[in-house]
Design a protein around this motif. Structure first.
Motif, PDB file in Angstrom:
ATOM      1  N   ALA A 141       1.207  -1.372  -0.740  1.00 47.83           N
ATOM      2  CA  ALA A 141      -0.155  -0.270  -0.204  1.00 47.83           C
ATOM      3  C   ALA A 141       1.200   1.011  -0.264  1.00 47.83           C
ATOM      4  CB  ALA A 141      -0.838  -0.010   1.500  1.00 47.83           C
ATOM      5  N   ARG A 142       2.163   1.353   0.730  1.00 46.14           N
ATOM      6  CA  ARG A 142       2.878   2.714   0.349  1.00 46.14           C
ATOM      7  C   ARG A 142       3.804   2.825  -1.019  1.00 46.14           C
ATOM      8  NH1 ARG A 142       4.411   0.291   6.454  1.00 46.14           N
ATOM      9  NH2 ARG A 142       3.257   1.299   7.859  1.00 46.14           N
ATOM     10  N   SER A 143       3.891   1.458  -1.254  1.00 44.02           N
ATOM     11  CA  SER A 143       5.139   1.165  -2.263  1.00 44.02           C
ATOM     12  C   SER A 143       3.992   1.599  -4.058  1.00 44.02           C
ATOM     13  CB  SER A 143       5.999   0.649  -2.730  1.00 44.02           C
ATOM     14  OG  SER A 143       5.107  -0.445  -2.977  1.00 44.02           O
ATOM     15  N   ARG A 144       2.829   1.486  -4.077  1.00 45.11           N
ATOM     16  CA  ARG A 144       1.757   0.489  -5.270  1.00 45.11           C
ATOM     17  C   ARG A 144       1.473   2.667  -5.598  1.00 45.11           C
ATOM     18  NH1 ARG A 144       2.183  -2.352 -10.192  1.00 45.11           N
ATOM     19  NH2 ARG A 144      -0.107  -2.650 -10.319  1.00 45.11           N
ATOM     20  N   GLU A 145       1.527   2.939  -6.239  1.00 45.37           N
ATOM     21  CA  GLU A 145       1.149   3.963  -7.031  1.00 45.37           C
ATOM     22  C   GLU A 145      -0.162   3.668  -8.109  1.00 45.37           C
ATOM     23  OE1 GLU A 145       2.791   7.345  -7.975  1.00 45.37           O
ATOM     24  OE2 GLU A 145       4.563   7.528  -6.409  1.00 45.37           O
ATOM     25  N   ALA A 146      -1.395   4.588  -7.937  1.00 47.50           N
ATOM     26  CA  ALA A 146      -2.135   4.279  -8.953  1.00 47.50           C
ATOM     27  C   ALA A 146      -3.606   5.515  -8.767  1.00 47.50           C
ATOM     28  CB  ALA A 146      -3.495   3.039  -8.080  1.00 47.50           C
ATOM     29  N   PHE A 147      -3.428   6.320 -10.353  1.00 50.61           N
ATOM     30  CA  PHE A 147      -3.806   7.864  -9.815  1.00 50.61           C
ATOM     31  C   PHE A 147      -2.830   8.890  -9.112  1.00 50.61           C
ATOM     32  CE2 PHE A 147      -6.954   4.323 -10.345  1.00 50.61           C
ATOM     33  CZ  PHE A 147      -7.629   4.692 -11.361  1.00 50.61           C
ATOM     34  N   GLY A 148      -1.663   8.504  -9.655  1.00 51.22           N
ATOM     35  CA  GLY A 148      -0.749   9.676  -9.293  1.00 51.22           C
ATOM     36  C   GLY A 148      -0.446   9.243  -7.379  1.00 51.22           C
ATOM     37  N   LYS A 149      -0.741   8.565  -6.499  1.00 45.79           N
ATOM     38  CA  LYS A 149      -0.071   8.679  -5.247  1.00 45.79           C
ATOM     39  C   LYS A 149      -0.775   6.935  -4.547  1.00 45.79           C
ATOM     40  CE  LYS A 149      -4.818   9.527  -4.239  1.00 45.79           C
ATOM     41  NZ  LYS A 149      -6.179  10.211  -2.665  1.00 45.79           N
ATOM     42  N   PRO A 150       0.084   6.449  -3.464  1.00 41.59           N
ATOM     43  CA  PRO A 150       0.197   5.695  -3.149  1.00 41.59           C
ATOM     44  C   PRO A 150      -1.052   4.596  -2.550  1.00 41.59           C
ATOM     45  CG  PRO A 150       2.457   7.016  -1.731  1.00 41.59           C
ATOM     46  CD  PRO A 150       1.401   7.753  -2.908  1.00 41.59           C
ATOM     47  N   ILE A 151      -1.300   3.807  -3.021  1.00 41.39           N
ATOM     48  CA  ILE A 151      -3.064   3.544  -3.312  1.00 41.39           C
ATOM     49  C   ILE A 151      -3.598   2.816  -1.085  1.00 41.39           C
ATOM     50  CG2 ILE A 151      -2.869   2.067  -5.264  1.00 41.39           C
ATOM     51  CD1 ILE A 151      -2.490  -0.592  -2.855  1.00 41.39           C
ATOM     52  N   GLY A 152      -2.748   3.231  -0.762  1.00 41.13           N
ATOM     53  CA  GLY A 152      -2.441   3.050   0.828  1.00 41.13           C
ATOM     54  C   GLY A 152      -3.552   4.837   0.998  1.00 41.13           C
ATOM     55  N   ARG A 153      -3.299   5.979   0.352  1.00 41.16           N
ATOM     56  CA  ARG A 153      -4.028   7.154   0.820  1.00 41.16           C
ATOM     57  C   ARG A 153      -5.164   7.175   0.252  1.00 41.16           C
ATOM     58  NH1 ARG A 153       0.185  11.516  -1.426  1.00 41.16           N
ATOM     59  NH2 ARG A 153      -1.788  12.646  -0.780  1.00 41.16           N
ATOM     60  N   PHE A 154      -6.055   5.883  -0.372  1.00 44.06           N
ATOM     61  CA  PHE A 154      -7.277   6.092  -0.715  1.00 44.06           C
ATOM     62  C   PHE A 154      -7.859   5.163   0.574  1.00 44.06           C
ATOM     63  CE2 PHE A 154      -4.853   5.873  -4.940  1.00 44.06           C
ATOM     64  CZ  PHE A 154      -5.800   6.528  -5.066  1.00 44.06           C
ATOM     65  N   ASP A 205      -8.029 -11.142   2.591  1.00 45.78           N
ATOM     66  CA  ASP A 205      -7.594  -9.107   2.259  1.00 45.78           C
ATOM     67  C   ASP A 205      -6.618  -8.665   1.696  1.00 45.78           C
ATOM     68  OD1 ASP A 205     -10.509  -9.065   2.833  1.00 45.78           O
ATOM     69  OD2 ASP A 205      -9.922  -7.729   4.685  1.00 45.78           O
ATOM     70  N   ALA A 206      -5.468  -9.572   2.185  1.00 40.33           N
ATOM     71  CA  ALA A 206      -4.070  -9.368   1.846  1.00 40.33           C
ATOM     72  C   ALA A 206      -3.851  -9.312  -0.213  1.00 40.33           C
ATOM     73  CB  ALA A 206      -3.096  -9.642   1.996  1.00 40.33           C
ATOM     74  N   VAL A 207      -4.397 -10.445  -0.009  1.00 38.88           N
ATOM     75  CA  VAL A 207      -4.764 -10.683  -2.153  1.00 38.88           C
ATOM     76  C   VAL A 207      -5.038  -9.310  -2.777  1.00 38.88           C
ATOM     77  CG1 VAL A 207      -5.460 -12.467  -3.801  1.00 38.88           C
ATOM     78  CG2 VAL A 207      -4.559 -13.843  -1.633  1.00 38.88           C
ATOM     79  N   GLN A 208      -6.160  -9.564  -2.036  1.00 40.80           N
ATOM     80  CA  GLN A 208      -7.294  -8.440  -2.691  1.00 40.80           C
ATOM     81  C   GLN A 208      -6.416  -7.257  -3.399  1.00 40.80           C
ATOM     82  OE1 GLN A 208      -9.783  -8.967  -4.149  1.00 40.80           O
ATOM     83  NE2 GLN A 208     -11.086  -7.389  -5.256  1.00 40.80           N
ATOM     84  N   MET A 209      -6.162  -7.094  -1.382  1.00 38.88           N
ATOM     85  CA  MET A 209      -4.869  -5.880  -1.734  1.00 38.88           C
ATOM     86  C   MET A 209      -4.120  -5.758  -2.973  1.00 38.88           C
ATOM     87  SD  MET A 209      -4.570  -3.261   0.609  1.00 38.88           S
ATOM     88  CE  MET A 209      -5.093  -3.517   1.915  1.00 38.88           C
ATOM     89  N   LEU A 210      -2.925  -6.254  -3.070  1.00 42.21           N
ATOM     90  CA  LEU A 210      -2.103  -6.774  -3.965  1.00 42.21           C
ATOM     91  C   LEU A 210      -2.604  -7.099  -5.137  1.00 42.21           C
ATOM     92  CD1 LEU A 210      -0.230  -7.108  -1.461  1.00 42.21           C
ATOM     93  CD2 LEU A 210       0.561  -8.721  -2.432  1.00 42.21           C
ATOM     94  N   GLY A 211      -3.938  -7.635  -5.330  1.00 43.64           N
ATOM     95  CA  GLY A 211      -4.337  -7.599  -6.835  1.00 43.64           C
ATOM     96  C   GLY A 211      -4.010  -8.659  -7.797  1.00 43.64           C
ATOM     97  N   GLY A 212      -3.689  -8.528  -9.346  1.00 43.64           N
ATOM     98  CA  GLY A 212      -2.985  -9.443  -9.618  1.00 43.64           C
ATOM     99  C   GLY A 212      -1.884 -10.620  -9.009  1.00 43.64           C
ATOM    100  N   MET A 213      -0.733  -9.723  -8.781  1.00 42.02           N
ATOM    101  CA  MET A 213       0.443  -9.890  -7.879  1.00 42.02           C
ATOM    102  C   MET A 213       0.220 -11.403  -6.932  1.00 42.02           C
ATOM    103  SD  MET A 213       3.633 -10.443  -7.485  1.00 42.02           S
ATOM    104  CE  MET A 213       4.295  -9.576  -9.457  1.00 42.02           C
ATOM    105  N   GLY A 214      -0.775 -10.769  -5.998  1.00 44.69           N
ATOM    106  CA  GLY A 214      -1.219 -11.454  -4.812  1.00 44.69           C
ATOM    107  C   GLY A 214      -1.879 -12.986  -4.727  1.00 44.69           C
TER     108      GLY A 214
END
Length: 382
Positions: free
Chosen positions: A268-281, A336-345
């Motif tokens: 969540a801290r390193s993966r970005e989407a829409f210009g910001k880390p996903i953990g900020r959503f 939830d962890a698999v869902q968080m990582l998406g395809g990588m999970g």
């Protein structure tokens, strides 16, 4: 994960440090290959024995240390789980379900011969209770042992036995008397005994690195001296053993969730989407907060039951609750962890993929979730 002063003392931190170094040196560089190979080297038992890890919680006279110190065992177990392979930890730790009945109730000559070899990692020990006709219904097991002169003649089979392929000693539940729990005994059966054979290595959804096997007894002759405890009193021994096993499974579940949470936070801290880390959503931030909350509650409740056990209190109801709660949380957090990582999970190279698979056995082993609820209800007078 910070140590809690009301449960862990400085000696436990030393154990953590020692086991963590062992995991970093002897396991982590190889664990992915061992998972794919679906086994780890037998030599690891010797290394864990030499490092004193296998002996934690056992008497010094047999090569152990910290006898009776439940939180020493908890600390070691948590650090072993940081290898990320529940199967490896289960296989390496199969002595913890096979050896305690022998130490408590076997004849001294048998105990004194077997225990030092097992704690040194020279021999491997397993517990054999589950049968093809049923696992959780221990009182109705079918494997029969009949007295014949100076031995028992054993006939029947076992399945889903952790370390079943490579074990040298097996603590085996057999029927020596009539129907029901009053006719069950425990025997130590050694590999190589005439009439005893090990079946195929079973393929599993998770816990790949642990060998799991079927065992077969065809008029197998076992010396009378290999009886563990009194004849027809084995059910009580098995039930007493289950309390420690259920604590161990709750610890494994909490650590499975802990590792999954850590992986999720890192992503969540390193993966970005829409210009910001996903953990900020907000939706993911709140999901992580819920995962952490559930884990913290589960871990604290589990520790509390361990503390009661250390004080000699009966926790039949509470340890069943702890196991159910911890395994539920592990299932939820790994999902939830698999869902968080998406395809990588979903990729085998991802730790959370393995944690997700491994978590499913935890609510089955040591008594299923449904059996735990039966125990809880019975303790409530229902």
């Amino acid at each position: 994960m910070p140590a809690l002063p009301d449960y862990f003392d400085p000696s436990h931190q030393l154990i953590r440090d020692s086991v963590r170094r062992f995991v970093e040196r002897e396991i982590l560089p190889h664990v992915d290959d061992w998972e794919e190979a679906e086994e780890f080297p037998r030599e690891l038992y010797l290394k864990a024995g030499a490092a004193g890890i296998l002996g934690i919680g056992y008497p010094e006279r047999f090569g152990g240390s910290h006898e009776g110190d439940i939180f020493a065992k908890v600390a070691a177990s948590e650090e072993l789980m940081r290898c990320g392979s529940g199967g490896l930890v289960a296989g390496l730790g199969s002595l913890d379900i096979g050896l305690p009945p022998l130490l408590k109730w076997a004849q001294p000559a048998l105990r004194d011969r077997v225990a030092p070899q097992v704690l040194a990692g020279e021999k491997i020990m397993a517990l054999a209770v589950s049968e093809p006709s049923g696992g959780s219904d221990v009182a109705n097991l079918k494997t029969r042992a009949v007295r014949d002169g100076d031995c028992y003649r054993v006939s029947g089979s076992k399945t889903f036995i952790t370390s079943g392929v490579r074990a040298d000693y097996y603590t085996v539940a057999v029927r020596t008397g009539g129907d029901g729990f009053g006719g069950i005994s425990l025997l130590l059966i050694e590999k190589g005994t005439a009439g005893f054979s090990v079946g195929r290595k079973l393929k599993k959804m998770g816990w790949w690195a642990s060998d799991t096997a079927e065992l077969f007894f065809d008029d197998c002759g076992v010396p009378l001296g290999n009886l563990i405890g009194a004849e027809n009193a084995g059910f009580a021994c098995i039930m007493a053993n289950f309390q420690s096993e259920r604590l161990a499974l709750a610890i494994m579940a909490n650590m499975t969730a802990q590792l999954a949470l850590e992986q999720s936070l890192s992503w969540a801290r390193s993966r970005e989407a829409f210009g910001k880390p996903i953990g900020r959503f907000q939706v993911l931030k709140h999901r992580l907060a819920e995962m952490a909350t559930q884990l913290e509650v589960s871990r604290e409740f589990t520790y509390r039951q361990a503390a009661k056990m250390a004080a000699g209190q009966s926790v039949i109801k509470e340890i069943s609750m702890a196991k159910n709660f911890a395994t539920d949380i592990a299932d939820r957090v790994t999902h939830d962890a698999v869902q968080m990582l998406g395809g990588m999970g979903y990729m085998r190279e991802s730790l959370v993929e393995r944690l997700y698979r491994d978590s499913r056995i935890l609510s089955i082993g040591g008594g299923t979730r449904e059996i735990m609820n039966e125990i809880i209800a019975k303790q409530m007078g229902l």
